[in-house]
Design a protein around this motif. Structure first.
Motif, PDB file in Angstrom:
ATOM      1  N   THR A   1      -8.463   7.010   7.161  1.00 41.87           N
ATOM      2  CA  THR A   1      -8.300   7.995   6.094  1.00 41.87           C
ATOM      3  C   THR A   1      -8.285   9.382   6.720  1.00 41.87           C
ATOM      4  O   THR A   1      -8.955   9.642   7.712  1.00 41.87           O
TER       5      THR A   1
ATOM      6  N   GLU B   1      -6.773  11.056  -6.595  1.00 36.60           N
ATOM      7  CA  GLU B   1      -7.945  10.500  -5.908  1.00 36.60           C
ATOM      8  C   GLU B   1      -8.065   9.006  -6.185  1.00 36.60           C
ATOM      9  O   GLU B   1      -8.353   8.212  -5.281  1.00 36.60           O
ATOM     10  N   SER B   2      -7.820   8.629  -7.428  1.00 42.86           N
ATOM     11  CA  SER B   2      -7.865   7.213  -7.789  1.00 42.86           C
ATOM     12  C   SER B   2      -6.808   6.425  -7.042  1.00 42.86           C
ATOM     13  O   SER B   2      -7.042   5.294  -6.596  1.00 42.86           O
TER      14      SER B   2
ATOM     15  N   ASP C   1      -8.045  10.715   2.157  1.00 46.08           N
ATOM     16  CA  ASP C   1      -9.461  10.563   1.824  1.00 46.08           C
ATOM     17  C   ASP C   1      -9.690  11.147   0.428  1.00 46.08           C
ATOM     18  O   ASP C   1      -9.509  12.350   0.209  1.00 46.08           O
ATOM     19  N   ALA C   2     -10.074  10.304  -0.506  1.00 43.69           N
ATOM     20  CA  ALA C   2     -10.233  10.741  -1.895  1.00 43.69           C
ATOM     21  C   ALA C   2     -11.283  11.838  -2.048  1.00 43.69           C
ATOM     22  O   ALA C   2     -11.270  12.577  -3.042  1.00 43.69           O
ATOM     23  N   GLU C   3     -12.193  11.958  -1.087  1.00 42.83           N
ATOM     24  CA  GLU C   3     -13.238  12.983  -1.153  1.00 42.83           C
ATOM     25  C   GLU C   3     -12.787  14.307  -0.543  1.00 42.83           C
ATOM     26  O   GLU C   3     -13.513  15.304  -0.623  1.00 42.83           O
TER      27      GLU C   3
ATOM     28  N   CYS D   1      -5.532   7.192  -4.121  1.00 40.37           N
ATOM     29  CA  CYS D   1      -5.968   7.066  -2.722  1.00 40.37           C
ATOM     30  C   CYS D   1      -6.919   5.877  -2.573  1.00 40.37           C
ATOM     31  O   CYS D   1      -6.804   5.092  -1.619  1.00 40.37           O
ATOM     32  N   ARG D   2      -7.854   5.754  -3.501  1.00 41.95           N
ATOM     33  CA  ARG D   2      -8.800   4.631  -3.443  1.00 41.95           C
ATOM     34  C   ARG D   2      -8.072   3.303  -3.654  1.00 41.95           C
ATOM     35  O   ARG D   2      -8.396   2.298  -3.021  1.00 41.95           O
TER      36      ARG D   2
END
Length: 247
Positions: free
Chosen positions: A183, A160-161, A140-142, A163-164
């Protein structure tokens, strides 16, 4: 035997034996032996040198690509690789192709699979159509744990990028019978790639990107062994993970 690839790469970048030696913290005579005698440096030294001259480390020193046969510490240990980069993507593809009952993937991103094998989604759909249960857990990018990993690996927001991007790759699979995408926000100690009774485990090393960390190939041998331990770890993460919605 001279290393012509290394000689050419150094010449193209204006590197001398002395300047490259200073960059990677070795004696200039060591660099001279790499070039003129075809010697292979230690893996970490080779990686620093390849990065400095902007060349692929395995193109410069193919011997570093060879996997080490696993010594029989455990009957479940099939092979040990010094780092994930030693494995061609075909190893992962072959593993999934052989699956008949289950495919499990636990990663933060692992976009290298889609980048190197664009038919990955098709393969997973084919396996699911033949009765395989496919479970894919992406970071989970968050999640603060994902973001912390980026800081530790000096990858910043790049992880994070990625992961998205992984979600974008897998999203077309949502709704396919037998396939589920979730996720997770856990601290990831190992990436897991399972196909039935075989598994590739990519250990995570603090401060090192996953491609530079070791991988062990396991085959289930007995109840309660290493394979079952990693299976239980996957199931525990899966239980906390959130389904990804279509759209």
């Amino acid at each position: 035997m001279q290393n012509e690839r290394l000689r050419a790469a150094m010449a193209a970048g204006g590197w001398t034996h002395a300047s490259l030696a200073a960059r990677v913290d070795v004696d200039p005579k060591s660099v001279e032996r790499w070039v003129n005698l075809g010697r292979t440096p230690r893996r970490q030294t080779a990686m620093r040198a390849a990065e400095a001259i902007e060349e692929d480390v395995f193109a410069l020193w193919p011997k570093l690509r060879q996997a080490r046969a696993a010594r029989a510490v455990s009957p479940e240990l099939v092979a040990l690789y010094n780092q994930r980069a030693d494995l061609p993507v075909s190893v992962f593809v072959d593993l999934f192709t052989q699956a008949r009952e289950r495919i499990d993937v636990l990663v933060y991103a692992a976009v290298f699979m889609h980048e190197a094998y664009p038919r990955l989604n098709d393969l997973l759909c084919e396996r699911a159509a033949e009765g395989c249960t496919v479970r894919i857990a992406v970071g989970d990018a968050e999640s603060i744990n994902v973001q912390q990993r980026g800081t530790e690996e000096k990858f910043g927001h790049g992880i994070e990028s990625r992961c998205r991007l992984a979600i974008m790759h897998y999203r077309p699979l949502i709704g396919t019978p037998g396939i589920e995408l979730r996720t997770h926000g856990t601290t990831l100690y190992n990436s897991i790639y399972r196909a039935d009774d075989q598994m590739l485990v990519n250990a995570h090393v603090w401060g090192t990107n996953a491609y530079g960390a070791p991988v062990w190939h396991l085959r289930r041998h007995n109840d309660g062994g290493m394979f079952d331990g990693y299976t239980e770890s996957f199931n525990a993460v899966w239980a906390t993970a959130k389904p990804v919605q279509k759209g």
